[in-house]
Design an enzyme around this catalytic site. Sequence first.
Site, mmCIF file in Angstrom:
data_model
loop_
_atom_site.group_PDB
_atom_site.id
_atom_site.type_symbol
_atom_site.label_atom_id
_atom_site.label_comp_id
_atom_site.label_asym_id
_atom_site.label_seq_id
_atom_site.Cartn_x
_atom_site.Cartn_y
_atom_site.Cartn_z
ATOM 1 N N GLU A 160 0.806 -1.215 0.000
ATOM 2 C CA GLU A 160 0.000 0.000 0.000
ATOM 3 C C GLU A 160 0.844 1.272 0.000
ATOM 4 O O GLU A 160 0.522 2.255 -0.686
ATOM 5 C CB GLU A 160 -0.936 0.024 1.215
ATOM 6 C CG GLU A 160 -2.003 -1.055 1.215
ATOM 7 C CD GLU A 160 -1.543 -2.339 1.880
ATOM 8 O OE1 GLU A 160 -2.373 -3.244 2.057
ATOM 9 O OE2 GLU A 160 -0.333 -2.448 2.223
ATOM 10 N N HIS A 194 -10.309 -4.965 10.508
ATOM 11 C CA HIS A 194 -10.635 -4.565 9.144
ATOM 12 C C HIS A 194 -11.723 -3.492 9.086
ATOM 13 O O HIS A 194 -12.150 -3.125 7.987
ATOM 14 C CB HIS A 194 -11.085 -5.787 8.325
ATOM 15 C CG HIS A 194 -9.937 -6.637 7.863
ATOM 16 N ND1 HIS A 194 -8.977 -7.119 8.712
ATOM 17 C CD2 HIS A 194 -9.597 -7.083 6.619
ATOM 18 C CE1 HIS A 194 -8.098 -7.833 8.024
ATOM 19 N NE2 HIS A 194 -8.444 -7.818 6.750
#
Length: 662
Positions: free
Chosen positions: A414, A476
């Site tokens: 990322e 998450h």
Amino acid sequence: MSSIDNLSVNAIRVLSADAIQKANSGHPGLPLGCAPMAYELWMNHMSHNPADPDWANRDRFILSGGHGSMLLYSLLHLFGYGGLSKEDLMQFRQLGSMTPGHPEYGHTVGVEATTGPLGAGMGMAVGMAIAEAHLASVFNKENYPVVDHYTFALGGDGCMMEGISSEAFSLAGTLGLGKLIILYDSNRISIEGDTDTVFREDVAKRMEAFGFQTLLVEDGTDLAAIGRAIEEAKADTTRPSFITIRTEIGYGCPAKQGKASAHGEALGVENVAAMRKNLGWEYDEPFFVPQEVYDHFEKAAESLAETEAAWKVMFAAYCEEYPEMEALWNQYHGGTAKAVETLWEDESFWAPREKADATRSLSGAIINQVKDLVPNLMGGSADLGPSNKTEMKGEGDFSAEDRTGRNLHFGVRELAMTAIGNGMMLHGGMRAYVATFFVFSDYVKPMARLSALMQVPLTFVFTHDSIGVGEDGPTHEPIEQLAMFRSMPNFHVIRPCDAVETAAAWYSALASEKTPTALILSRQNLEPVAGTSRDALKGGYVVDDCSGTPELILMASGSEVALAVKAKAILEAEGRKVRVVSMPCMELFEEQTPEYRESVLPKAVRRRVAVEALSGFGWDRYVGLDGTTVTMNSFGASAPAAQLFEHFGFTPEHVAEAARAL
């Protein structure tokens, strides 16, 4: 080394040392040690034109070790870039000067990227190399290599220690970016001293494992050896190249050479004088450079201008032979605005949907709707494409074997992904987007900050935007991330509630010229909201109103807008006058006129409730002292999404109850 080469290298060193000493602040170690490699590269191996810094086919140079900015400023001054004067060097690190502490893109002519956070420049260099390779595959024809240039990045041990460089180089090797060349300033010193304490790995072997050609220059003052290594790097067209150049930090300063104290502080008046003597520099006057050095750089600049002139002749012949490619070139370089105008007039783009759908899916459909209008749109996800819905169908995958593909697979990287996206945009000719789950935007944030700082309108697709993630649980489920991005200057955070607002989000992102945009999108299906419109482009607007003056305002974004509408129905049945405001983007709302903001949120209406299934931090500016929030005050939990919304109080009944309490 010839006498003029020696004099020129020392001019770079002396200018750097003088500027840092005058500011009594800066990092002299890198400029003193790296002056030979930078001089050799810029003088003899790099295609660039000081008279036209934006020439499309120039080689790109990124100083990833941005703390050594005086190295770059000295080069730009000597080559005559943008009129960067001796007086500008004398104002190093001063308010409003053209020579800030670290290089800033868009501020100083010739600076290709804002660098400072170590390793960031390496990631952006990979992005530039990807852009070059893709554009070459689109535009080059036989006998017409109109896109044919290299990307060079210079950095040191700190850049190699930072994880972002490993992420970026791993991908660069996999992609076989043969026109990416890294110059590694290997001086074995960091701020805390000898790197042997923390950094004993064989960096070259790591780079070899990534798929790089690795080269070594034992003596960082040997211009001929440096030059041979650069040419050998250029000769390998299938692998990126990594040149380790052994240097000494603070070279030439007897009291500082090879020591950590040379890194981040001015040398001191006496040490600068000793450096001059040690280097054989005969001039005591600060910032003085003999005319023969200026003449040498001016002659080189004239030769560099001839290189661009030859390219322009070739490009003119190319356009004459391939007029359709000239039109496409213009579309790639500045044609996005026309595409956005087309979207505004396309009623199908703004059409509401009749059934519930996830905004991530709606976004995926829009990407495939606009890809033909914006042919230079290119991007992808950090290994989450199927979940982020970011694939452009039928456009192929960019790879070592196929440079034409427009879908990028970043892998689970990322941080590097975002730097690469920045680099693609900085290169020019590309419109990039990057994607991941919203909770993993924590890995994105440092490079997103650079997007905002550089005024690069990179688009971020963040899906799985709340506790609606459900069973995956709190690891998450984003909570504080929305507030984090909203806190950043020059950054638009758009959380749409349905198809119309998702269209507005993409329209805003593509229309933006200087501001990055994050699209915050749901995993779960969201019901269409009656009343959504293109007014979403104003950031906040009335989506469901009452007759007369409201006594209560419900504000929400994303999945909670429909929830607020249902809560309004409950309150209206009790005789209350309630307005519902959709607030997809606080930043765009703040850009509207005071009169418009007052029309949406009248100051006289002090009873206000903000509803958002994320942290309430930041809503205080709208709820005021008399309002309240229905937001998350804890991390999430693992359960089906519907159960979580009920468990944490995101129901029409609970919102109505919070309103009644006011």
